[in-house]
Design a protein around this motif. Sequence first.
Motif, short mmCIF file in Angstrom:
data_model
loop_
_atom_site.label_atom_id
_atom_site.label_comp_id
_atom_site.label_asym_id
_atom_site.label_seq_id
_atom_site.Cartn_x
_atom_site.Cartn_y
_atom_site.Cartn_z
N ARG A 1 15.28 41.27 -4.30
CA ARG A 1 15.43 39.85 -4.65
C ARG A 1 15.44 38.98 -3.40
O ARG A 1 14.83 37.91 -3.36
N MET A 2 16.12 39.44 -2.35
CA MET A 2 16.20 38.65 -1.13
C MET A 2 14.85 38.52 -0.44
O MET A 2 14.57 37.52 0.23
N THR B 1 12.18 37.89 -1.81
CA THR B 1 11.50 36.74 -2.40
C THR B 1 11.71 35.50 -1.55
O THR B 1 10.80 34.68 -1.39
N TYR B 2 12.91 35.36 -0.98
CA TYR B 2 13.17 34.20 -0.12
C TYR B 2 12.36 34.28 1.17
O TYR B 2 11.88 33.26 1.69
N VAL B 3 12.18 35.49 1.69
CA VAL B 3 11.33 35.66 2.88
C VAL B 3 9.90 35.28 2.54
O VAL B 3 9.22 34.58 3.32
N CYS C 1 8.95 33.20 0.23
CA CYS C 1 8.91 31.74 0.10
C CYS C 1 8.85 31.07 1.47
O CYS C 1 8.13 30.07 1.65
N ALA C 2 9.59 31.61 2.43
CA ALA C 2 9.58 31.03 3.77
C ALA C 2 8.20 31.14 4.41
O ALA C 2 7.71 30.20 5.05
N ALA D 1 9.40 35.01 -9.98
CA ALA D 1 10.86 35.20 -9.84
C ALA D 1 11.53 35.08 -11.20
O ALA D 1 12.44 35.85 -11.53
#
Length: 332
Positions: free
Chosen positions: A83-84, A86-88, A90-91, A125
């Motif tokens: 899940r985390m 996904t933030y990478v 997005c960045a 997501a």
Amino acid sequence: MGDVPSSLNPLEQIARRWQPSARFVERAALAAVVMAVVIVVTGGAVRLTQSGLGCPTWPTCTEDSLTPTHAMGINGVIEFGNRMLTYVLCAVVGLLIIAARARTPMRRSLTKLGWAQFWIVMGNAVVGGITVLTGLNPYIVSSHFLLSTALLTVAVLTWWRAREGDAGPRDLVARPVRQLSWLLVGATGALIVIGTVVTGAGPHAGDAQKVHRIPLDWQEITQLHVDFVYIVLGLTAALWFTLRAVKAPAAPRRGVLELLAVLLLQGVIGYIQYFTHLPEIVVGIHMFGSCLVWIAVLRVLLSQRERAELPAPVGAPAPAAQPVPEAAASSR
């Protein structure tokens, strides 16, 4: 430098202060491709380690905790780690959008493709959350993977467009050759879709507890999957002979040879995983190989066209003259 007007949106303000090079934009686009592959592989690791319900709810990990608790063990860590990532992702996509927008002249085609990646990530997501809330429903799991493939498709297209100009496309091969290439892309897409059905019916359900599976004989679906492998191989060989016969440029012919090499390696891995009864590590490598196959197929198609740089607008300043090396000046 004067103050930037406050009415500008944040991307315009960044564009006033930062001018990334074309090389930087290309590398940002390539980073998005890499992260799209990483998401697929780590998502497969979640399923293969039976961590699909490591965090049993969404968007938090448990009803009372955003992060996994000690009692959830390694499965919770693996699922939450995915899940985390996904933030990478997005960045990285955000960096691509900002760099494409700040580049002068601005390339709207790249910014549109960057935003397309962003919205696919956001949609996937949500689908990932639905996957958890439905207890790893195999049809939702399959759609989750196919959306990841759609993200990879747009990421590869963005990377390719970052390496070429914005003029209209010019065909490097005749129309029948491109039609054969589209047939190859369609067959490969069908191969990937059938692979998701094999996953939904196969033994790796994603969690140790009983999980609903697609009610099909996974071995029969695997045979259909193998049949499509031979179809894709045949189309690849036919395309290579066709490109040689019409004396196509080197780039399309080289792309087909690269695709053929990846297909053969992927086929070997597929047979190994079948005859060794689907060990998790080999299945994971096969998922990585499926990403490489899809990238190679897209490159074959894209290499059959080229785009030049648009001509500079009338009245635009001429590019600065390059300094003449001292040795060359003295020789003159």
